[in-house]
Every structure is written in structure tokens, then in C-alpha cells.
Design a protein around this motif. Structure first.
Motif, PDB file in Angstrom:
ATOM      1  N   SER A   1      48.477  26.420  30.165  1.00  0.00           N
ATOM      2  CA  SER A   1      47.039  26.208  30.381  1.00  0.00           C
ATOM      3  C   SER A   1      46.171  27.384  29.933  1.00  0.00           C
ATOM      4  O   SER A   1      44.955  27.324  30.034  1.00  0.00           O
ATOM      5  N   GLY A   2      46.786  28.472  29.456  1.00  0.00           N
ATOM      6  CA  GLY A   2      46.011  29.623  29.020  1.00  0.00           C
ATOM      7  C   GLY A   2      46.809  30.904  29.058  1.00  0.00           C
ATOM      8  O   GLY A   2      47.958  30.941  28.602  1.00  0.00           O
ATOM      9  N   THR A   3      46.242  31.964  29.618  1.00  0.00           N
ATOM     10  CA  THR A   3      46.900  33.262  29.707  1.00  0.00           C
ATOM     11  C   THR A   3      46.770  33.826  31.113  1.00  0.00           C
ATOM     12  O   THR A   3      45.671  33.884  31.664  1.00  0.00           O
ATOM     13  N   LEU A   4      47.909  34.235  31.678  1.00  0.00           N
ATOM     14  CA  LEU A   4      47.933  34.877  32.983  1.00  0.00           C
ATOM     15  C   LEU A   4      48.054  36.386  32.772  1.00  0.00           C
ATOM     16  O   LEU A   4      48.976  36.849  32.099  1.00  0.00           O
ATOM     17  N   VAL A   5      47.100  37.142  33.328  1.00  0.00           N
ATOM     18  CA  VAL A   5      47.156  38.601  33.246  1.00  0.00           C
ATOM     19  C   VAL A   5      47.499  39.142  34.628  1.00  0.00           C
ATOM     20  O   VAL A   5      46.786  38.888  35.601  1.00  0.00           O
ATOM     21  N   LYS A   6      48.612  39.877  34.691  1.00  0.00           N
ATOM     22  CA  LYS A   6      49.026  40.501  35.948  1.00  0.00           C
ATOM     23  C   LYS A   6      48.584  41.958  35.946  1.00  0.00           C
ATOM     24  O   LYS A   6      48.852  42.690  34.993  1.00  0.00           O
ATOM     25  N   ALA A   7      47.888  42.347  36.988  1.00  0.00           N
ATOM     26  CA  ALA A   7      47.373  43.715  37.115  1.00  0.00           C
ATOM     27  C   ALA A   7      48.042  44.369  38.324  1.00  0.00           C
ATOM     28  O   ALA A   7      47.960  43.858  39.438  1.00  0.00           O
ATOM     29  N   LYS A   8      48.683  45.504  38.098  1.00  0.00           N
ATOM     30  CA  LYS A   8      49.418  46.188  39.163  1.00  0.00           C
ATOM     31  C   LYS A   8      48.932  47.615  39.308  1.00  0.00           C
ATOM     32  O   LYS A   8      48.699  48.311  38.315  1.00  0.00           O
ATOM     33  N   ASP A   9      48.763  48.046  40.546  1.00  0.00           N
ATOM     34  CA  ASP A   9      48.378  49.425  40.832  1.00  0.00           C
ATOM     35  C   ASP A   9      49.636  50.300  40.787  1.00  0.00           C
ATOM     36  O   ASP A   9      50.480  50.211  41.685  1.00  0.00           O
ATOM     37  N   PRO A  10      49.792  51.130  39.761  1.00  0.00           N
ATOM     38  CA  PRO A  10      51.035  51.899  39.610  1.00  0.00           C
ATOM     39  C   PRO A  10      51.260  52.920  40.722  1.00  0.00           C
ATOM     40  O   PRO A  10      52.398  53.268  41.031  1.00  0.00           O
ATOM     41  N   ALA A  11      50.202  53.400  41.325  1.00  0.00           N
ATOM     42  CA  ALA A  11      50.324  54.444  42.352  1.00  0.00           C
ATOM     43  C   ALA A  11      50.298  53.876  43.773  1.00  0.00           C
ATOM     44  O   ALA A  11      50.512  54.615  44.743  1.00  0.00           O
ATOM     45  N   ASN A  12      50.036  52.556  43.893  1.00  0.00           N
ATOM     46  CA  ASN A  12      49.899  51.930  45.214  1.00  0.00           C
ATOM     47  C   ASN A  12      48.898  52.682  46.105  1.00  0.00           C
ATOM     48  O   ASN A  12      49.097  52.827  47.314  1.00  0.00           O
ATOM     49  N   SER A  13      47.815  53.132  45.485  1.00  0.00           N
ATOM     50  CA  SER A  13      46.796  53.890  46.222  1.00  0.00           C
ATOM     51  C   SER A  13      45.550  53.063  46.502  1.00  0.00           C
ATOM     52  O   SER A  13      44.683  53.478  47.272  1.00  0.00           O
ATOM     53  N   LYS A  14      45.444  51.887  45.878  1.00  0.00           N
ATOM     54  CA  LYS A  14      44.266  51.040  46.056  1.00  0.00           C
ATOM     55  C   LYS A  14      44.466  50.076  47.226  1.00  0.00           C
ATOM     56  O   LYS A  14      45.603  49.786  47.624  1.00  0.00           O
ATOM     57  N   ALA A  15      43.358  49.585  47.772  1.00  0.00           N
ATOM     58  CA  ALA A  15      43.430  48.622  48.877  1.00  0.00           C
ATOM     59  C   ALA A  15      44.121  47.340  48.437  1.00  0.00           C
ATOM     60  O   ALA A  15      44.857  46.716  49.198  1.00  0.00           O
ATOM     61  N   VAL A  16      43.884  46.947  47.170  1.00  0.00           N
ATOM     62  CA  VAL A  16      44.547  45.785  46.580  1.00  0.00           C
ATOM     63  C   VAL A  16      45.568  46.293  45.570  1.00  0.00           C
ATOM     64  O   VAL A  16      45.206  46.939  44.586  1.00  0.00           O
ATOM     65  N   ASN A  17      46.857  46.030  45.819  1.00  0.00           N
ATOM     66  CA  ASN A  17      47.885  46.599  44.946  1.00  0.00           C
ATOM     67  C   ASN A  17      48.302  45.690  43.800  1.00  0.00           C
ATOM     68  O   ASN A  17      48.925  46.130  42.850  1.00  0.00           O
ATOM     69  N   LYS A  18      47.920  44.401  43.873  1.00  0.00           N
ATOM     70  CA  LYS A  18      48.274  43.488  42.778  1.00  0.00           C
ATOM     71  C   LYS A  18      47.199  42.418  42.616  1.00  0.00           C
ATOM     72  O   LYS A  18      46.670  41.896  43.593  1.00  0.00           O
ATOM     73  N   ILE A  19      46.873  42.120  41.351  1.00  0.00           N
ATOM     74  CA  ILE A  19      45.884  41.090  41.034  1.00  0.00           C
ATOM     75  C   ILE A  19      46.462  40.192  39.940  1.00  0.00           C
ATOM     76  O   ILE A  19      47.139  40.675  39.026  1.00  0.00           O
ATOM     77  N   GLU A  20      46.183  38.913  40.024  1.00  0.00           N
ATOM     78  CA  GLU A  20      46.572  37.969  38.969  1.00  0.00           C
ATOM     79  C   GLU A  20      45.317  37.245  38.483  1.00  0.00           C
ATOM     80  O   GLU A  20      44.589  36.644  39.287  1.00  0.00           O
TER      81      GLU A  20
END
Length: 264
Positions: A128-147
Motif C-alpha cells: 500500500s506504500g512505504t513504511l518508515v520506522k524511526a528508532k531513538d538510538p540512545a533511548n533518551s526520548k519520551a517516544v522511543n519508536k515511531i512508525e
């Protein structure tokens, strides 16, 4: 060494493709800043607010309508003022501001690129398109993973965020308007938040109008459903619902109204 360079090269290409996709979406989405917005103010009314305050705060002498004035100047300084209350009552004013402050993003949207800055990006083609996975490499953000799910046209259709506190998913709907210069305008958001046993579903509908060449909301309708899912054999849902209607009027765009407000 060649193998390592190949991995680095492939990783760089993936990240570059993700950034290109996000930048393209930002370019193709309506943004009043692109049309030269520098200064604006408007009035915001929350349906039923005055009547509710008069009923709940009988001792408070409310004679006039209670509504909001919003002042904004570039690049993003804003002030929200509560009108119609007697002098003082700062805590009440702050509580009233909190009822609508999160809706200000619908007037001047934040770029998607800014929201995922600092994350490692990996794209994945789907049917259906393109899925972009965004990961916080340092795990320092309030949100550690976004899709981020982009459809075949490049529109952002779904935004999922994961954190230690829970999960949130937003589904977006866009349309093109006569005044949007072939840009996508956000007109509906369906959001679902899960925090432990509590689930909150919010559906937001946005009606825009053309104000001297700028597209701004005229009305925002927000329907909320909240329930607690009790685990176990006899699963029960304790449900409550509500609806919020915001109306926007008296826009003054690039007229120096907000600049004057901040000077004062």
C-alpha cells in the motif's frame, strides 16, 4: 572492509530515502508559513463553555461570554488569552487554556521532519506504500519508536508511536482545497491511545475557510470515547463519551495585531 562499506552505504541510502519521503510530504502539505504568514490573531469559542462555568461556578460573577483570543507571531511564539472572566482567577484561566491548547497545531501545523529529528530511519516497501520506522538510538526520548505509513501518493496515512507509558496511533485524511494551491489539507484525524487498561479514542474533524488567501480552521469537532478494559474472564468496559466543538472567527492576518499584543 568492503563488506562494512557496503553495509554503511546501504544504511545511508535507506536513511536518505526516508528523509526524502518525509521532506516531500512536508513540501506537498499545506502550510500557511509558505504563503508568508508572519502574524495573526483570532477568536476561539468552545461551545457551551460560558453556560457550563455559570452553572458550576455560581459564586463567580460571570456577566459576559467566556472565550479565547489567540495571538501568534513567526516563527512560533503564541499567547492564549481567556476573555470574559473577572480579574484574577489565574488557576482557572490556566485550566481553561489547557482545554484547547493542543488544538493550536491545527492552525499552524508542525513539520513532520521536525517531529522525527534525531531518530534513525529505515524504509520498507509495502503493497500500500512505504513504511518508515524511526528508532531513538540512545533511548533518551519520551517516544522511543515511531512508525510512519505513507501511501503510494506520498501522503502520511498512519502515525504510530511507542513509549514505555503506552501506544498511540493516528490515522489521517487529507483533501485539496481551491485555496491550497494543490497542497494537501488535513481534514480528519482518528487517534487511539492505549495506556495500561485505559483506552482513549479521539476523532477530530476540521472545517477550513479561506481568509484573505490563507486557509485556517473555521470549526473543529472533537469526539472522544474513553474506556477501561478490565482483564479476566468477565471482561467489562467502563465507557464515557464526550464531544467538543471549537469555532474560530475574527482572523486578523499579517495586520500586526499579534506583534502589538506582545509589545504591550
Amino acid at each position: 572492509m568492503k563488506h562494512l562499506l557496503l553495509i554503511i552505504s546501504v544504511t545511508f541510502c535507506f536513511a536518505a530515502h526516508s528523509v526524502e519521503l518525509i521532506e516531500s510530504f512536508d513540501l506537498r502539505t499545506y502550510d500557511p508559513l509558505k504563503n508568508g504568514l508572519k502574524d495573526f490573531s483570532c477568536e476561539i469559542r468552545l461551545k457551551g463553555l460560558t453556560e457550563r462555568l455559570k452553572k458550576e461556578l455560581v459564586s463567580l460573577d460571570i456577566k459576559d461570554e467566556v472565550y479565547y483570543k489567540l495571538f501568534w507571531i513567526y516563527p512560533g511564539k503564541l499567547d492564549l488569552v481567556v476573555e470574559g472572566l473577572p480579574r484574577g482567577f489565574q488557576e482557572l484561566r490556566n485550566n481553561l487554556k489547557n482545554l484547547i491548547v493542543n488544538r493550536v497545531d491545527y492552525l499552524v501545523p508542525q513539520k513532520l521532519g521536525k517531529r522525527i529529528r534525531g531518530y534513525e530511519l529505515t524504509p520498507q516497501k509495502t503493497s500500500s506504500g512505504t513504511l518508515v520506522k524511526a528508532k531513538d538510538p540512545a533511548n533518551s526520548k519520551a517516544v522511543n519508536k515511531i512508525e510512519l505509513m505513507f501511501d503510494k501518493e506520498g501522503k502520511l496515512s498512519t502515525y504510530k508511536s511507542y513509549s514505555p507509558l503506552g501506544f498511540q496511533q493516528s490515522v489521517f485524511s487529507y483533501t485539496k482545497k481551491s485555496w491550497s494551491k494543490n497542497k494537501w489539507v488535513l481534514n480528519e484525524v482518528k487517534a487511539k491511545t492505549i495506556q495500561g487498561p485505559q483506552v482513549t479514542e479521539i476523532e477530530t474533524e476540521i472545517d477550513h475557510e479561506n481568509y484573505v488567501g490563507y486557509g485556517f480552521p473555521e470549526k473543529i469537532l472533537i469526539s472522544t470515547t474513553q474506556y477501561v478494559v478490565a482483564p479476566g474472564k468477565d471482561e467489562k468496559k467502563q465507557e464515557r463519551t464526550g464531544q467538543t466543538e471549537l469555532s474560530f472567527s475574527n482572523y486578523k492576518i499579517n495586520a500586526g495585531e499579534a506583534t502589538k499584543h506582545f509589545r504591550n
